[in-house]
Write an enzyme that holds these catalytic residues in place. Structure first.
Site, short mmCIF file in Angstrom:
data_model
loop_
_atom_site.label_atom_id
_atom_site.label_comp_id
_atom_site.label_asym_id
_atom_site.label_seq_id
_atom_site.Cartn_x
_atom_site.Cartn_y
_atom_site.Cartn_z
N THR A 1 5.02 -24.64 14.44
CA THR A 1 3.56 -24.65 14.52
C THR A 1 2.99 -24.83 13.12
O THR A 1 3.67 -24.56 12.13
CB THR A 1 3.03 -23.35 15.13
OG1 THR A 1 3.37 -22.25 14.27
CG2 THR A 1 3.64 -23.11 16.51
N GLU B 1 2.67 -24.91 21.26
CA GLU B 1 3.40 -24.24 22.33
C GLU B 1 3.26 -24.93 23.68
O GLU B 1 4.03 -24.65 24.60
CB GLU B 1 2.92 -22.79 22.45
CG GLU B 1 3.28 -21.91 21.27
CD GLU B 1 2.31 -21.99 20.11
OE1 GLU B 1 2.36 -21.13 19.21
OE2 GLU B 1 1.47 -22.93 20.10
N LYS C 1 -16.60 -10.02 14.29
CA LYS C 1 -17.40 -8.93 14.84
C LYS C 1 -18.20 -8.30 13.71
O LYS C 1 -17.63 -7.68 12.81
CB LYS C 1 -16.53 -7.88 15.52
CG LYS C 1 -17.36 -6.88 16.33
CD LYS C 1 -16.51 -5.97 17.17
CE LYS C 1 -17.39 -5.11 18.08
NZ LYS C 1 -16.59 -4.20 18.94
N TRP D 1 -20.35 -9.96 18.61
CA TRP D 1 -19.29 -10.95 18.50
C TRP D 1 -19.90 -12.29 18.10
O TRP D 1 -20.87 -12.74 18.69
CB TRP D 1 -18.54 -11.09 19.82
CG TRP D 1 -17.70 -9.90 20.17
CD1 TRP D 1 -17.98 -8.94 21.09
CD2 TRP D 1 -16.45 -9.53 19.58
NE1 TRP D 1 -16.98 -8.00 21.12
CE2 TRP D 1 -16.02 -8.34 20.21
CE3 TRP D 1 -15.65 -10.10 18.59
CZ2 TRP D 1 -14.83 -7.70 19.88
CZ3 TRP D 1 -14.46 -9.47 18.27
CH2 TRP D 1 -14.06 -8.28 18.90
#
Length: 363
Positions: free
Chosen positions: A7, A152, A243, A248
């Site tokens: 990755t 993935e 946050k 959020w």
């Protein structure tokens, strides 16, 4: 096992994934059938000429070389991704289908300097596709549509489709491919989790593999929502959600809002720790060619959106830093790990300046 690679590690350490021959074939069939059923101008046909603008080592060049080879398309491989070379090949070879990250699309549009480039369909992935960039591309004849996937997932699990000028629809992660089961896990903050027959079976580490496939679902690490028409919309990476003050904040949404300013070419937002508010967003922006960014104008636009209730007031960045360029990974994605380190240093410098001014005022 047929392939293995790592990755990109934009938010954590790189991990090794692997895929079997069967998985590559199944992904190719599902991806090709989806492209064939897309609306006109957003699809792939045997008459297209294909040129990848994604490295071959980056998740099988998104699986497209397998699809176009199966269909027998003419293929053009450009070598290094130099914008002038890419534009020359597009003209001389009649390239009509490509894929790349938003950064390279930005470079193509800038290098074209208004020259018509269509018809050219480009699938965008690797990071969020801002609606403003969709509109800019459309003006020069490029039809862009977002695709969603990750190392993935081999990679494509969703593809956008919509009306030609529907910038918000075409910038979403899109609709799940055949054989993909995608759901939003409310227990984990709205994380997108997946099942499909071509998803990697795990990493080199057993512990990491068990975490990836917890409860029999592949956990993407992306916070997502599903729109009324069933399309997936990525809100943010779990690691990138900020946050602040109990609110959020989506870094993707904030980046898109910053890019609504015509002077902004690129925007990236990261969160850093704050002793009072938990975290605070720090924004990085780069200027479009021949443009000068007004930080005051950006702050003013975001403040008006906060007053209108479109964003939280905590989403207004503590710092908007105008940069000459943004750090990249090997595949051209914005390196947010590197940006976070720069943001910490910028915040420390700003705090030191405020403290120095206080001392002067007190004296």
């Amino acid at each position: 096992m047929a392939t293995t690679f790592h990755t990109t590690g934009t938010t954590g350490d790189p991990k090794q994934v692997f895929f079997t021959h069967r998985q590559l074939v199944l992904h190719t069939l599902a991806f090709t059938s989806t492209l064939a059923s897309q609306p006109q101008g957003q699809n792939l046909t045997r008459a297209d000429v294909y040129m990848p603008i994604t490295p071959m080592f980056h998740v099988h060049a998104w699986g497209a070389p397998y699809a176009v080879t199966m269909l027998g398309l003419k293929q053009v491989y450009p070598g290094r991704y130099d914008p002038s070379t890419l534009l020359r090949l597009r003209r001389t070879e009649d390239v009509s289908f490509s894929h790349c990250v938003p950064t390279l699309l930005r470079m193509l549009i800038d290098a074209a300097a208004g020259e018509p480039l269509g018809p050219w369909t480009i699938v965008i992935g690797g990071s969020a596709l801002p609606p403003a960039l969709v509109e800019e591309a459309f003006e020069v004849g490029i039809t862009t549509l977002a695709g969603f996937g990750m190392s993935e997932t081999g990679p494509v699990i969703a593809l956008a489709r919509g009306e030609a000028e529907d910038s918000h629809g075409l910038s979403r992660a899109g609709f799940a491919l055949p054989l993909v089961y995608a759901k939003i896990d409310g227990k984990r903050g709205g994380e997108l989790v997946l099942r499909a027959p071509w998803l990697t079976q795990g990493y080199g580490s057993q512990d990491a593999s068990d975490t990836l496939w917890e409860d029999g679902w592949l956990h993407t690490g992306d916070v997502a929502e599903k729109d009324a028409d069933g399309a997936i919309r990525i809100v943010d990476r779990l690691k990138d959600v900020i946050k602040s003050g109990g609110e959020w904040i989506s870094s993707i949404d904030l980046e898109a809002r910053l890019m609504e300013d015509a002077a902004v070419s690129e925007a990236a937002v990261v969160g850093i720790a704050h002793p009072r508010w938990g975290e605070r967003p720090i924004a990085f922006v780069t200027a479009a060619p021949d443009e000068i960014i007004s930080e005051e104008r950006l702050y003013d636009a975001l403040s008006k959106q906060a007053v209108a209730g479109q964003i939280s007031r905590y989403a207004i960045p503590s710092i908007i830093h105008v940069a000459d360029g943004l750090p990249r990974t090997s595949v051209g994605k914005i390196d947010k790990k590197a940006l976070r380190e720069i943001a910490i240093a910028l915040a420390a410098d700003a705090a030191a300046a405020v403290e120095a001014q206080s001392k002067v005022a007190g004296a």
